[in-house]
Scaffold this motif. Structure first.
Motif, PDB file in Angstrom:
ATOM      1  N   ASP A 153       0.786  -1.180  -0.012  1.00 42.29           N
ATOM      2  CA  ASP A 153       0.038  -0.468  -0.291  1.00 42.29           C
ATOM      3  C   ASP A 153       0.809   1.654   0.100  1.00 42.29           C
ATOM      4  OD1 ASP A 153      -3.093   0.206   0.947  1.00 42.29           O
ATOM      5  OD2 ASP A 153      -1.770   1.996   1.049  1.00 42.29           O
ATOM      6  N   TYR A 154       0.569   2.352  -0.737  1.00 46.14           N
ATOM      7  CA  TYR A 154       0.675   3.546  -0.584  1.00 46.14           C
ATOM      8  C   TYR A 154       1.053   4.648   0.446  1.00 46.14           C
ATOM      9  CZ  TYR A 154       2.360   7.949  -2.434  1.00 46.14           C
ATOM     10  OH  TYR A 154       3.800   9.242  -2.681  1.00 46.14           O
ATOM     11  N   SER A 155      -0.364   3.635   1.295  1.00 42.32           N
ATOM     12  CA  SER A 155      -0.943   5.015   2.483  1.00 42.32           C
ATOM     13  C   SER A 155       0.109   4.422   3.697  1.00 42.32           C
ATOM     14  CB  SER A 155      -2.172   4.736   2.314  1.00 42.32           C
ATOM     15  OG  SER A 155      -2.486   5.841   4.194  1.00 42.32           O
TER      16      SER A 155
ATOM     17  N   LEU B 257      -3.057 -12.516  -7.582  1.00 45.99           N
ATOM     18  CA  LEU B 257      -2.856 -10.633  -7.054  1.00 45.99           C
ATOM     19  C   LEU B 257      -4.173 -11.150  -7.915  1.00 45.99           C
ATOM     20  CD1 LEU B 257      -1.179  -8.632  -7.587  1.00 45.99           C
ATOM     21  CD2 LEU B 257      -1.825  -7.822  -9.627  1.00 45.99           C
ATOM     22  N   THR B 258      -4.380 -10.227  -6.305  1.00 46.27           N
ATOM     23  CA  THR B 258      -5.755  -9.301  -5.754  1.00 46.27           C
ATOM     24  C   THR B 258      -5.431  -7.862  -5.706  1.00 46.27           C
ATOM     25  OG1 THR B 258      -5.518  -9.720  -3.586  1.00 46.27           O
ATOM     26  CG2 THR B 258      -6.128 -11.480  -4.781  1.00 46.27           C
ATOM     27  N   CYS B 259      -6.262  -7.381  -5.738  1.00 50.53           N
ATOM     28  CA  CYS B 259      -6.239  -5.800  -5.674  1.00 50.53           C
ATOM     29  C   CYS B 259      -7.903  -5.133  -5.418  1.00 50.53           C
ATOM     30  CB  CYS B 259      -5.942  -5.057  -6.758  1.00 50.53           C
ATOM     31  SG  CYS B 259      -5.745  -3.583  -6.562  1.00 50.53           S
ATOM     32  N   ASN B 260      -7.885  -4.256  -4.775  1.00 52.61           N
ATOM     33  CA  ASN B 260      -9.217  -3.069  -4.516  1.00 52.61           C
ATOM     34  C   ASN B 260      -8.460  -1.797  -4.489  1.00 52.61           C
ATOM     35  OD1 ASN B 260     -11.990  -2.529  -3.725  1.00 52.61           O
ATOM     36  ND2 ASN B 260     -12.178  -2.791  -1.936  1.00 52.61           N
ATOM     37  N   PRO B 261      -8.725  -1.480  -6.243  1.00 54.27           N
ATOM     38  CA  PRO B 261      -7.780  -0.124  -6.228  1.00 54.27           C
ATOM     39  C   PRO B 261      -8.667   0.675  -6.004  1.00 54.27           C
ATOM     40  CG  PRO B 261      -8.862  -1.304  -8.233  1.00 54.27           C
ATOM     41  CD  PRO B 261      -8.441  -2.691  -7.311  1.00 54.27           C
ATOM     42  N   PRO B 262      -8.845   1.717  -6.064  1.00 56.25           N
ATOM     43  CA  PRO B 262      -9.568   2.920  -5.532  1.00 56.25           C
ATOM     44  C   PRO B 262     -10.058   3.173  -7.191  1.00 56.25           C
ATOM     45  CG  PRO B 262      -7.285   4.008  -5.761  1.00 56.25           C
ATOM     46  CD  PRO B 262      -7.341   3.041  -5.786  1.00 56.25           C
ATOM     47  N   TYR B 263     -11.433   2.985  -7.041  1.00 54.94           N
ATOM     48  CA  TYR B 263     -12.287   2.596  -8.718  1.00 54.94           C
ATOM     49  C   TYR B 263     -13.268   3.443  -8.370  1.00 54.94           C
ATOM     50  CZ  TYR B 263     -14.844  -0.146  -6.335  1.00 54.94           C
ATOM     51  OH  TYR B 263     -16.262  -1.204  -5.391  1.00 54.94           O
ATOM     52  N   ILE B 264     -13.672   4.891  -7.856  1.00 55.05           N
ATOM     53  CA  ILE B 264     -14.650   5.918  -8.436  1.00 55.05           C
ATOM     54  C   ILE B 264     -14.060   6.855  -9.184  1.00 55.05           C
ATOM     55  CG2 ILE B 264     -16.028   7.561  -7.131  1.00 55.05           C
ATOM     56  CD1 ILE B 264     -16.134   5.604  -4.488  1.00 55.05           C
ATOM     57  N   PRO B 265     -15.116   7.043 -10.436  1.00 54.29           N
ATOM     58  CA  PRO B 265     -14.088   8.129 -11.463  1.00 54.29           C
ATOM     59  C   PRO B 265     -14.213   9.453 -10.420  1.00 54.29           C
ATOM     60  CG  PRO B 265     -15.338   6.268 -12.633  1.00 54.29           C
ATOM     61  CD  PRO B 265     -15.714   6.051 -11.315  1.00 54.29           C
TER      62      PRO B 265
ATOM     63  N   MET C 282     -17.187  12.190   3.563  1.00 52.69           N
ATOM     64  CA  MET C 282     -16.855  13.270   3.600  1.00 52.69           C
ATOM     65  C   MET C 282     -15.710  12.046   4.589  1.00 52.69           C
ATOM     66  SD  MET C 282     -20.092  15.114   5.066  1.00 52.69           S
ATOM     67  CE  MET C 282     -19.847  15.396   6.334  1.00 52.69           C
ATOM     68  N   TYR C 283     -15.005  11.626   5.494  1.00 52.42           N
ATOM     69  CA  TYR C 283     -14.534  10.753   6.584  1.00 52.42           C
ATOM     70  C   TYR C 283     -14.053   9.998   6.161  1.00 52.42           C
ATOM     71  CZ  TYR C 283     -17.134  13.097   9.893  1.00 52.42           C
ATOM     72  OH  TYR C 283     -17.719  14.147  10.579  1.00 52.42           O
ATOM     73  N   GLU C 284     -13.979   8.787   4.737  1.00 54.28           N
ATOM     74  CA  GLU C 284     -13.214   8.055   4.212  1.00 54.28           C
ATOM     75  C   GLU C 284     -12.129   8.678   2.746  1.00 54.28           C
ATOM     76  OE1 GLU C 284     -14.233   4.130   4.238  1.00 54.28           O
ATOM     77  OE2 GLU C 284     -16.081   4.914   3.702  1.00 54.28           O
ATOM     78  N   PRO C 285     -10.991   8.273   3.509  1.00 53.37           N
ATOM     79  CA  PRO C 285      -9.730   8.514   2.502  1.00 53.37           C
ATOM     80  C   PRO C 285     -10.195   8.118   1.105  1.00 53.37           C
ATOM     81  CG  PRO C 285      -9.104   6.292   2.904  1.00 53.37           C
ATOM     82  CD  PRO C 285     -10.525   7.110   3.565  1.00 53.37           C
ATOM     83  N   LYS C 286      -9.986  10.194  -0.372  1.00 52.91           N
ATOM     84  CA  LYS C 286     -10.551  10.169  -1.123  1.00 52.91           C
ATOM     85  C   LYS C 286      -8.757   8.816  -1.956  1.00 52.91           C
ATOM     86  CE  LYS C 286     -11.968  14.573  -1.360  1.00 52.91           C
ATOM     87  NZ  LYS C 286     -11.982  14.909   0.033  1.00 52.91           N
ATOM     88  N   LEU C 287      -7.791   8.936  -1.205  1.00 51.38           N
ATOM     89  CA  LEU C 287      -6.513   8.091  -1.809  1.00 51.38           C
ATOM     90  C   LEU C 287      -6.943   6.984  -2.318  1.00 51.38           C
ATOM     91  CD1 LEU C 287      -3.075   7.969  -2.893  1.00 51.38           C
ATOM     92  CD2 LEU C 287      -3.367   7.583  -0.401  1.00 51.38           C
ATOM     93  N   ALA C 288      -7.828   6.346  -1.302  1.00 52.28           N
ATOM     94  CA  ALA C 288      -8.262   4.861  -1.363  1.00 52.28           C
ATOM     95  C   ALA C 288      -9.761   5.045  -1.826  1.00 52.28           C
ATOM     96  CB  ALA C 288      -8.262   3.748  -0.424  1.00 52.28           C
ATOM     97  N   LEU C 289     -10.157   6.114  -2.451  1.00 52.42           N
ATOM     98  CA  LEU C 289     -11.478   6.016  -3.237  1.00 52.42           C
ATOM     99  C   LEU C 289     -11.440   6.656  -4.476  1.00 52.42           C
ATOM    100  CD1 LEU C 289     -13.536   7.649  -0.568  1.00 52.42           C
ATOM    101  CD2 LEU C 289     -13.744   4.823  -1.190  1.00 52.42           C
ATOM    102  N   ILE C 290     -10.996   7.325  -5.740  1.00 49.02           N
ATOM    103  CA  ILE C 290     -10.444   7.630  -6.071  1.00 49.02           C
ATOM    104  C   ILE C 290      -9.630   7.428  -7.031  1.00 49.02           C
ATOM    105  CG2 ILE C 290     -11.190  10.182  -8.005  1.00 49.02           C
ATOM    106  CD1 ILE C 290     -12.224  11.294  -4.928  1.00 49.02           C
TER     107      ILE C 290
END
Lengths: 314, 412
Positions: free
Chosen positions: A131-133, A191-199, A213-221
């Protein structure tokens, strides 16, 4: 007060019960503060500090994505398919599973927990989580500790090792350097991954306020970055035998499918809410017959059959 | 026979535990002409078993001797034979001591008739030996009766309000706490599996309590049925007495509710027999929302049983609990069908204690609880609701049940 996040009274009551379970009913100040936070759309998982995931209890902290039930569903599906394939018992070779964008560590830890009994003296399971974070790295380490006591106990009782590494997955040289450190340059089995996938354009429109508001954008967008990375690096440089990626929209899956080499077989699975949720693929020329795993994986989850079926994309 | 409760309503009365003597003491006595009444005290009634049962027991002991012969010849027993052997030997043993004790008593009786000078001593001796004999005879009877297949299982107690609106919900809650108190007093592990509280007031819409003690099912299975309450509800403003009901269902618990057993159990169903629904909000799902809803609904098509479970945060645990309930309900159903078939075969309408309607009345103004199946009455509602006097009622119903079963056995 809890009604802000809950649409119906039974749901609100249920949440209150969980909050009381955690904080106790006599300590009213803490309970009140928790309800107040909930009223301000703080995710319940952050307030309670955890989320059940499969058999595990995954700790949740602000700054790291909360595990979703969709992820839990496909993850348990995958481990079940691995167990049923009996591939691990038959081949006396070590296995390596890598999880990218691991976040709380829910996917690799469940992989370990569900499959650890399959590995005996001859075969060893290596699980890597990237992970990057830095917050996610710390939390996944904590989750490993709380769920498996410690590294020593796990490796003593089971032939399993677990490794967490901070790494920028999109930075190709860094990854290649990281993999180069391994003495046995074993290929990654899964290889498994749940990447940020919200455009970006969906973020304001479609995402719940509590998430926004509360979850990290890094993991979402994100959109195609990680899927491009999958095709170019992991598949392109022949580092992996098979993969399972979570997806948000069908375009992401189609993008992956269209760019896979011809020796790869892939499929899209739906979650139990009938949304396209996963893309999987495996190299049919690999040493191990991965169809044994993924045919079952396909059967358990509903498969996205026809691309023309438009209501799935909605 | 019955001690009238003198306590005022609401004040716990400290009455001695009243144990109604099983009525079959007298019933069987009337079928046996060879025993004589020794005293007015009921406890001195010699409680002989009818000849049919003794004959049945003798068959067992004959079989025991046969089996023993086979054993001495060095034959190998399979598991079924071993079970049979254990059963026969225990029956034969009890029968032996029963007959010894019976002949001793007979001798004593004869002595009284023959030699009046020894009357006092003999009577004393009889007074000492009769209770022991009665114990033996009931244990022999217990051994002759078929054991309930789920007798050694822990159980689930399900409570639902019947007629009577909120008062019925409150009563259902009272009953739930009564069973939990009962389990607590016996130091049995128990927990609430699910509970739905009435949202607009007090009481419950439904509750499922798991009592994890092996054998709890056997102890509590006769609690199943409709319980009636007569009292002035807390919600009543004009002071009128209301009658409400609550239904109690007692189910055997066949596996624990951990995820692993549920998983294994799930696999025993064909995919088209069962449907698992999760409550899912519409919308994008995935990373877009973080739902806390983990409700699971389980539908079993062949039996039409539907179970919803939402108490746990983990969907897995909800599913596991739902499967535990389904399993218990199916087992209960199967058992009931078996029993019904047995009764039909006998072509006899038995007033079964298992499922008769309105099995018990809780009358608060009179501080009285009456079990309608065996006619047992106790005047101590607070004591029963606290769980420590419930045993008296359970004992009485169990004795009644044994009596009924013994009757059936004689008919067979």
């Amino acid at each position: 007060m809890l009604m802000a996040e809950n649409r119906t009274i039974p749901h609100a009551r249920q949440e209150l019960r969980w909050l009381i379970q955690k904080f106790g009913s006599n300590n009213s100040a803490t309970l009140f503060r928790a309800c107040l936070e909930r009223n301000r759309h703080v995710p319940l998982q952050y307030i309670l500090g955890s989320q059940p995931f499969g058999m595990l209890d995954i700790k949740c902290k602000e700054g790291v994505l909360i595990p979703r039930w969709e992820t839990e569903e496909w993850c348990l599906n995958l481990t079940d398919s691995i167990k049923r394939s009996k591939l691990i018992n038959s081949g006396a070779s070590n296995w390596k599973i890598m999880d990218l964008c691991t976040g709380s560590g829910c996917i690799p830890l469940t992989m370990i927990n569900e499959t650890k009994n399959l590995f005996s003296n001859q075969t060893r399971l290596y699980v890597d989580a990237l992970d990057y974070s830095p917050i996610a790295i710390d939390l996944s380490k904590l989750n490993f500790k709380t769920n498996f006591d410690n590294k020593v106990a796990l490796s003593q009782n089971f032939n399993v090792s677990f490794n967490i590494q901070k790494c920028n997955i999109l930075n190709e040289p860094e990854i290649i350097q990281y993999l180069g450190k391994y003495k046995e340059k074993r290929k990654i089995n899964i290889l498994t991954c749940n990447p940020p996938y919200i455009p970006h354009h969906e973020f304001i429109k479609d995402v719940r306020s509590s998430v926004r508001m509360y979850e990290p954008k890094l993991a979402l967008i994100g959109n195609l970055e990680f899927y491009k990375n999958l095709n170019d690096l992991w598949v392109g440089k022949n580092l992996i035998d098979s993969f399972v990626y979570e997806i948000g929209t069908l375009e992401q899956a189609l993008y992956v499918q269209n760019n896979l080499p011809s020796s790869w077989i892939s499929g899209i699975t739906l979650d139990s809410n009938n949304k396209a949720r996963c893309i999987f693929g495996y190299n049919k020329e690999a040493n191990i017959d991965y169809s044994k795993i993924f045919n079952h994986f396909k059967q358990t989850a509903k498969v996205y059959a026809s691309i023309a079926n438009s209501d799935v994309t909605k | 026979m019955l001690v009238r409760g003198c306590g005022l309503r609401g004040i716990p009365t400290k009455l001695p535990a009243i144990r109604l003597l099983p009525r079959w003491y007298k019933r069987f006595y009337s079928e046996n002409n060879n025993s004589t009444v020794l005293s007015d005290d009921d406890t001195l009634h010699k409680n002989e078993l009818p000849l049919v049962l003794i004959k049945k027991a003798e068959e067992y002991s004959k079989e025991f001797i046969d089996l023993e012969k086979r054993l001495t010849k060095g034959e190998n027993f399979n598991v079924d034979d071993q079970k049979r052997f254990a059963k026969c030997s225990s029956v034969a043993e009890t029968l032996k001591t029963y007959e010894e004790s019976l002949s001793e008593l007979r001798e004593l009786e004869e002595m009284i008739n023959m030699d009046p000078s020894l009357k006092d001593d003999a009577a004393k001796e009889i007074a000492i030996k009769t209770p022991r004999f009665n114990e033996l005879s009931s244990s022999l009877l217990g051994k002759l009766l078929p054991v309930h297949p789920f007798a050694d299982k822990p159980c689930l107690v399900e409570l639902r309000p019947g007629v009577g609106g909120i008062e019925a919900m409150i009563f259902a809650q009272d009953l739930a706490s009564m069973y939990m108190n009962y389990a607590h007093i016996h130091r049995w592990k128990h927990h609430i599996i699910s509970q739905q509280v009435n949202e607009s007031g007090s009481g419950i819409l439904s509750a499922v309590i798991s009592i994890d003690q092996p054998g709890a099912y056997d102890r509590l299975r006769l609690e199943a049925g409709v319980h009636r309450v007569q009292r002035i509800p807390a919600t009543e403003t004009k002071g009128r007495t209301h009658t409400s009901t609550a239904a109690v269902v007692v189910l055997p618990q066949l596996g624990d509710d951990s995820e692993k057993t549920a998983d294994a159990y799930e696999r025993t169903f064909k995919p088209d027999e069962i449907r698992i629904d999760f409550k899912r909000a519409s919308g994008k799902g995935g990373q877009h929302v973080n739902t806390t809803d983990s409700a699971v609904r389980l539908t079993h098509f062949p039996s039409g049983i539907v179970i919803s479970m939402q108490d746990e945060r983990s969907q897995h645990k909800n599913k596991a609990k739902a499967f535990t309930l389904l399993r218990a309900r199916l087992a209960e159903k199967e058992q009931q069908e078996k029993e019904a078939a047995g009764i039909a075969a006998r072509k006899e309408q038995v007033n079964s204690t298992d499922r008769s309607d309105k099995i018990r009345t809780y009358n608060y103004p009179q501080n009285r609880i009456t079990d309608h199946r065996c006619g047992f009455t106790i005047h101590d509602i607070p004591g029963v609701m606290a769980g420590d006097k419930l045993d008296d009622i359970i004992d009485a119903t169990r004795t009644y049940d044994t009596e009924q079963k013994a009757k059936n056995l004689i008919v067979d």
